[in-house]
Write a protein that holds these residues in place. Structure first.
Motif, PDB file in Angstrom:
ATOM      1  N   LYS A  86       0.855  -1.146  -0.060  1.00 43.39           N
ATOM      2  CA  LYS A  86       0.178  -0.021   0.060  1.00 43.39           C
ATOM      3  C   LYS A  86       0.970   1.135   0.082  1.00 43.39           C
ATOM      4  O   LYS A  86       1.869   1.253   0.782  1.00 43.39           O
ATOM      5  CB  LYS A  86      -0.902  -0.029   1.249  1.00 43.39           C
ATOM      6  CG  LYS A  86      -1.920   1.037   1.446  1.00 43.39           C
ATOM      7  CD  LYS A  86      -2.819   1.141   2.398  1.00 43.39           C
ATOM      8  CE  LYS A  86      -3.941   2.273   2.446  1.00 43.39           C
ATOM      9  NZ  LYS A  86      -4.697   2.128   3.685  1.00 43.39           N
TER      10      LYS A  86
ATOM     11  N   GLY B 266      -3.994   2.664  -1.985  1.00 44.50           N
ATOM     12  CA  GLY B 266      -4.470   1.380  -1.830  1.00 44.50           C
ATOM     13  C   GLY B 266      -3.829   0.552  -1.868  1.00 44.50           C
ATOM     14  O   GLY B 266      -2.472   0.515  -1.999  1.00 44.50           O
ATOM     15  N   TYR B 267      -4.145  -0.791  -1.872  1.00 40.61           N
ATOM     16  CA  TYR B 267      -3.306  -1.902  -2.157  1.00 40.61           C
ATOM     17  C   TYR B 267      -3.324  -2.460  -3.259  1.00 40.61           C
ATOM     18  O   TYR B 267      -4.097  -2.143  -4.250  1.00 40.61           O
ATOM     19  CB  TYR B 267      -3.863  -3.309  -1.359  1.00 40.61           C
ATOM     20  CG  TYR B 267      -3.518  -3.171   0.384  1.00 40.61           C
ATOM     21  CD1 TYR B 267      -2.334  -3.339   0.926  1.00 40.61           C
ATOM     22  CD2 TYR B 267      -4.551  -2.718   1.050  1.00 40.61           C
ATOM     23  CE1 TYR B 267      -2.229  -3.201   2.321  1.00 40.61           C
ATOM     24  CE2 TYR B 267      -4.457  -2.449   2.419  1.00 40.61           C
ATOM     25  CZ  TYR B 267      -3.430  -2.773   3.022  1.00 40.61           C
ATOM     26  OH  TYR B 267      -3.096  -2.685   4.311  1.00 40.61           O
TER      27      TYR B 267
END
Length: 699
Positions: free
Chosen positions: A345, A408-409
């Protein structure tokens, strides 16, 4: 011809200037498909102008092949909207006698960056060269048709721009309107009033019938104009696994854990086959026994089946878990080990520059300027790590700026290589600067996730052949019985549920909770399908739907049940108003208040621009307008307002002093009417005579 091909891909007509979206699709070839024997009929008409089915079909076919992944029905909807829009506007262009010349057309063509910025058509100074543009098509006669079609689109677009300009020029604000606007905001009225609120009468005391709603709609048919509709109720008999099927699948999956003995016809002996626990080739075992192929991906815990995530994630290498249910599958899984940092992330601040692949740059800058700014921001982040989010919000050219740069991831290989390498080769908390084709990125690694690799045998939970046969028999029997018996009665006898009726229009694809069921909708609008008709449909991955047409509405108005949420309260308030008016008798506010069981209230310094009554009443423009119209100490008749019925008595009206000029108010009104040009097309549609025959052509 790669460049020209790119131009072709972006050659849709650009009439959607100033918030109007018009579509035009250039015919690139004459690919055709079956016309279902209807080629001699028009697909519709707009104000008496017919739309040829053959031309329409070709445009729909081209749109289907455009790579957008849309259905024939959706393609027909888009092309139909295009045809209606162009027909309505072209008629207006002709009425006004709009004409465009070569310069207008070239201006529109140049506005397309695939033409105006095309190196093939630029001179040494980087400017669009009309001579080079014309010479290209002169020396490439095979491309002449493309240019001809493109010029047609450009001509239409140029006329639209003229039309748009004419409308804008025709929308003006007078000084008198400015003066009225000034007084609406500054003149004040003080008045006393008695309110008989609608809320004092229970809704249950006034009933609104379907006939009441229909009468209301017929009084304003344009407001409630709608296509013809059909109401369809249905029974769904799902073709799904029975409890016996589920148990059998579970047993079968469980049996794969241990070895099995099978007879080998070649050797005449029994062979012992290794089970999932002991197999030496896990990948081959999974691919031989699973409905889902082996996946070598390392999966983080949050991507595992929620119910079993903890147990699966904590498996030791070689350990097995299951059987367990995941979606529509029974599964057994074996751990093949864990790996650190499979997901990461990160947040970033993107500083792009002229020539990068970024559509919405905050500002134009050279590569050198971008690098200098990125290094400056990196220094600020290093000096104050907590400033990253705000710096991203105020400086980043990426859409992630709204989330403080948070991406985000993501997994290995998901980002461009320089970005990917920095994130996956450094630890959490690391901040750095990398360059990609998008510009310069200040990156902050915020988290990493470990993952587990699982070998999973998954077998689908589905109906057996025997179960499907039973379902088919049941569905067929129901279909036959309802042909001459009551639909609901037969359903009850067979312990089946009749779903609430679904209202559909001729060109709808969705069918209530069943989603896209175009076949059912199409059947409901066939000429031979009458009210009460029934039919069974086999729906893939669902089962059997037995549908019945319960109502056919060709009135041209929206169905009563759809109008009721909007109309019912209006009609209830009208009935309540009559009840309240009957009570509001008397020669003074005090007498009226006594008759209605209410009190006399005061309104102070109220304006027409903000006609709000206090005490939670809200805006009552009609009441305030009447108060302004009354002479001092005069009593009004009952006024039907937004929230109730009112009787008012003017106490005083305070007029603001006149101004030498009302230019500021005129400017304010002009700004409010700036978007009125966008109301033209909807207005043309309301008054147009549009006949849509698409349902007759199997779209």
């Amino acid at each position: 011809m790669a460049v020209l091909s790119k131009i072709r891909q972006h050659s849709a007509i650009m009439i959607g200037v100033i918030a109007l979206a018009l579509f035009s699709f250039i015919i690139q070839d004459l690919f055709t498909k079956g016309n279902f024997g209807k080629s001699s009929k028009d697909v519709g008409s707009i104000n008496g102008k017919d739309i040829s089915f053959e031309d329409f079909r070709v445009k729909v076919s081209n749109l289907e092949k455009s790579g957008q992944g849309i259905s024939a029905t959706e393609a027909s909807r888009q092309v139909w909207e295009q045809e209606v829009t162009i027909a309505l506007l072209t008629a207006e262009f002709d009425k006004l006698g709009l004409r465009v010349g070569e310069k207008h057309i070239l201006d529109v063509l140049k506005a397309d960056p695939n033409i105006g910025k095309n190196p093939m058509f630029l001179n040494a100074a980087g400017m669009f060269d009309v001579a080079k543009f014309k010479e290209y098509f002169k020396s490439n006669p095979e491309q002449a048709q493309f240019l001809k079609d493109r010029e047609k689109s450009a001509e239409l677009n140029a006329k639209f721009q003229m039309y748009n300009t004419l409308i804008k020029a025709g929308i003006y604000t007078t000084d008198s309107e400015g003066e009225f606007n000034y007084h609406a905001g500054t003149d004040k009225v003080n008045f006393a009033y008695v309110a008989g609120l609608f809320s004092t009468i229970k809704d249950s005391e006034v009933k609104i019938s379907d006939a009441d709603i229909l009468e209301y709609m017929k009084a304003s048919p344009k407001k409630f104009k709608s296509e013809e509709t059909r109401k369809i109720e249905y029974v769904l008999i799902e073709d799904k696994a029975s409890p016996e099927d589920i148990n059998e699948i579970k047993t079968k999956v469980s049996s794969l854990l241990s070895g099995s003995v099978v007879y080998n016809q070649a050797t005449g002996k029994n062979d012992t086959l290794a089970g999932f626990k002991n197999t030496k080739n896990v990948v081959e075992f999974v691919n031989s026994n699973s409905d889902v192929p082996y996946d070598s991906t390392y999966v983080p815990k949050n991507n595992l089946p929620a119910v079993d995530a903890d147990k699966l994630y904590n498996l030791a290498p070689g350990e097995i878990y299951g059987p367990y249910v995941f979606g529509k599958y029974y599964c057994i899984s074996k751990s093949l080990g864990r790996k650190a940092g499979v997901n990461a992330k990160a947040s970033h601040i993107l500083i792009s520059y002229e020539g990068t692949q970024v559509p919405n740059k905050r500002e134009e800058r050279t590569k050198e300027e971008a690098k200098a700014k990125a290094e400056e921001i990196l220094a600020q982040v290093n000096a104050n790590p907590d400033s990253f989010m705000m710096l991203a919000f105020t400086n980043s050219d990426d859409s992630s700026a709204q989330q403080g740069g948070d991406l985000g991831y993501f997994t290995q290989g998901q980002m461009v290589k320089p970005f990917n390498d920095f994130v996956f080769n450094n630890g959490i908390g690391k901040v750095g600067l990398v360059e990609t084709p998008f510009g310069f990125h200040i990156i902050k690694i915020t988290d990493k996730q470990d993952g587990i690799r699982l070998a999973t045998v998954a077998q689908k939970i589905e109906a057996s052949e025997a179960t499907s046969d039973k379902v088919f028999t049941q569905a067929t029997k129901f279909e036959m019985d309802v042909a001459d018996k009551d639909f609901n009665k037969v359903a009850k006898e067979m312990a089946l549920t009749v779903a609430p009726a679904v209202s559909v229009r001729a060109m709808d694809e969705n069918f209530g909770p069943l989603g896209n069921q175009r076949t059912i909708v199409r059947w409901a609008f066939e000429k031979d399908t009458k009210e009460g008709a029934t039919k069974r449909f086999e729906v893939a991955n669902l089962g059997h739907v037995i549908a019945k047409v319960t109502a056919i509405d060709n009135s041209g108005l929206v169905p009563v049940d759809q109008a009721r949420p909007y109309v019912e309260q209006i009609l209830k308030n009208k009935k309540k108003a009559e009840i309240l008016k009957a009570k509001m008798t008397g020669n003074s506010l005090e007498a009226i208040a006594k008759a209605t069981g209410s009190t006399v209230q005061q309104a102070t310094n109220v304006t027409l621009e903000n006609p709000v009554l206090t005490g939670g009443v809200g805006q009552e423009p009609k009441v305030v307008g009447n108060a302004f119209a009354l002479a001092a100490n005069k009593l009004s008749s009952p006024i039907e307002g937004v929230t109730g019925v009112y009787v008012v008595k003017n106490i005083s009206t305070v007029k603001a002093p006149a101004l030498k000029t009302y230019a500021d108010n005129v400017a304010k009104l002009k700004a409010q009417t700036a978007g009125d040009v966008n109301r033209v097309l909807p207005a043309l549609r309301v008054d147009a005579d549009i006949k849509d025959n698409r349902k007759d052509f199997n779209y």
